[in-house]
Design an enzyme around this catalytic site. Structure first.
Site, PDB file in Angstrom:
ATOM      1  N   GLU A  43       0.822  -1.204   0.000  1.00  0.00           N
ATOM      2  CA  GLU A  43       0.000   0.000   0.000  1.00  0.00           C
ATOM      3  C   GLU A  43       0.863   1.264   0.000  1.00  0.00           C
ATOM      4  O   GLU A  43       1.809   1.385   0.760  1.00  0.00           O
ATOM      5  CB  GLU A  43      -0.903  -0.015   1.239  1.00  0.00           C
ATOM      6  CG  GLU A  43      -1.859   1.161   1.330  1.00  0.00           C
ATOM      7  CD  GLU A  43      -2.648   1.173   2.632  1.00  0.00           C
ATOM      8  OE1 GLU A  43      -3.714   1.812   2.665  1.00  0.00           O
ATOM      9  OE2 GLU A  43      -2.189   0.544   3.615  1.00  0.00           O
ATOM     10  N   LYS A 116     -10.432   2.220  -1.739  1.00  0.00           N
ATOM     11  CA  LYS A 116     -10.528   1.622  -0.401  1.00  0.00           C
ATOM     12  C   LYS A 116     -11.869   1.948   0.260  1.00  0.00           C
ATOM     13  O   LYS A 116     -12.245   3.114   0.392  1.00  0.00           O
ATOM     14  CB  LYS A 116      -9.366   2.133   0.447  1.00  0.00           C
ATOM     15  CG  LYS A 116      -9.196   1.446   1.800  1.00  0.00           C
ATOM     16  CD  LYS A 116      -7.900   1.925   2.423  1.00  0.00           C
ATOM     17  CE  LYS A 116      -7.603   1.279   3.767  1.00  0.00           C
ATOM     18  NZ  LYS A 116      -6.280   1.703   4.271  1.00  0.00           N
ATOM     19  N   CYS A 153      -5.545  -2.843   2.745  1.00  0.00           N
ATOM     20  CA  CYS A 153      -5.217  -2.755   4.167  1.00  0.00           C
ATOM     21  C   CYS A 153      -6.430  -2.936   5.088  1.00  0.00           C
ATOM     22  O   CYS A 153      -6.861  -4.055   5.288  1.00  0.00           O
ATOM     23  CB  CYS A 153      -4.474  -1.451   4.453  1.00  0.00           C
ATOM     24  SG  CYS A 153      -3.474  -1.515   5.977  1.00  0.00           S
TER      25      CYS A 153
END
Length: 291
Positions: A43, A116, A153
């Site tokens: 990331e 995300k 993540c």
């Protein structure tokens, strides 16, 4: 048989964007030499993990996809090596900013972007200051070698995301990551918890999971995070097949037979025996009130 070799990488990051891109390219080329056709980078690898502190100056890291150095650079690398590259970047789109991944196919073309969905907010991980919540929904990309689902993540802590991507046809789940110590309490080490959660996604969905994390200690004024690496590739029964250590830059590879994996998911009956009509409660926040 449809076989594919997937790779996870891990590296430390400096404040020199060009050096970080160059280092990432070196790892990608190493993975390609080992036969990898799908290579995962961590990331936000272009820069230090700037979300430790809320600083307006870090908004300057954002770029539109068409202007992002890493995306443009790795489009050429993907085309040259005939590999698939999900590239994490800080995306600007008009007045919005996202923590995004551009999925580059083996011909060098961007198949699409995933933004995300789950944005954390806590000491050392102040992402809500920098990112809008993703608006793409969960996505699965048909690449040259496999259908891949990509989470980013904090997304990896939510089993709903993994299940949705599998239901959408994903054959591999990939998670670029930046996770390490907690600045407010050095006694906390979530490495085992993090991996256990991800292994659960693999086991519950009978699907391989690939995770790439960064390494190294990064400091910003009175805050410091030591990223603990431990990137890994998990098999469909929730077992770690390959794992990196906490400090070493490198590449992990593993081969998967996608047809055998599909047969495995069918034979176990997990998706046959699901009862979606009973799961509406999951659409609520409090376990009671539903839209």
């Amino acid at each position: 048989m449809r076989k594919v070799i997937a790779a996870a990488t891990q590296m430390s990051c400096s404040d020199n964007r060009e050096e970080n891109i160059k280092k990432a390219e070196s790892l990608i080329r190493e993975a390609a030499k080992r036969g990898a056709r799908i290579v995962l980078l961590q990331e936000l690898f272009e820069t230090p993990y700037f979300c430790q502190k809320e600083k307006a100056e870090y908004y300057s890291y954002d770029l539109e996809e068409k202007n992002n150095k890493a995306v443009n650079h790795f489009k050429e690398i993907a085309k040259e090596l005939k590999i698939v590259l999900p590239v994490s970047f800080y995306e600007k789109k008009n007045c919005a900013r996202y923590n995004s991944v551009a999925v580059i196919d083996a011909d060098g073309e961007v198949l699409g972007i995933y933004r995300k969905s789950h944005i954390p907010d806590g000491p050392g991980y102040e992402e809500k200051y920098y990112f809008n919540p993703g608006d793409t929904g969960f996505r699965v990309f048909q690449t040259a070698y496999a259908k891949i689902g990509v989470g980013i993540c904090w997304d990896q802590w939510f089993p709903e995301a993994a299940r949705c991507m599998t239901l959408m046809g994903a054959e591999l789940l990939l998670y670029p990551t930046a996770i390490g110590s907690e600045p407010q309490d050095s006694r906390i080490d979530s490495k085992a918890h993090w991996q256990a959660c991800m292994l659960g996604h693999a086991a519950a969905n009978l699907i391989p999971v690939i995770a790439s994390n960064r390494i190294g200690r990064e400091e910003d004024e009175d805050s410091a995070v030591t990223f603990y690496g431990s990137s890994f590739i998990a098999g469909p029964r929730g077992n770690i097949l390959k794992e990196a250590d906490r400090k070493t830059e490198g590449v992990l590879t593993e081969e998967f037979d996608l047809d055998k994996l599909e047969n495995l998911r069918t034979e176990w009956g997990i998706f046959r025996d699901r009862r979606p009509e009973l799961y509406k409660i999951i659409t609520s926040y409090d376990g009671k009130n539903m839209l």
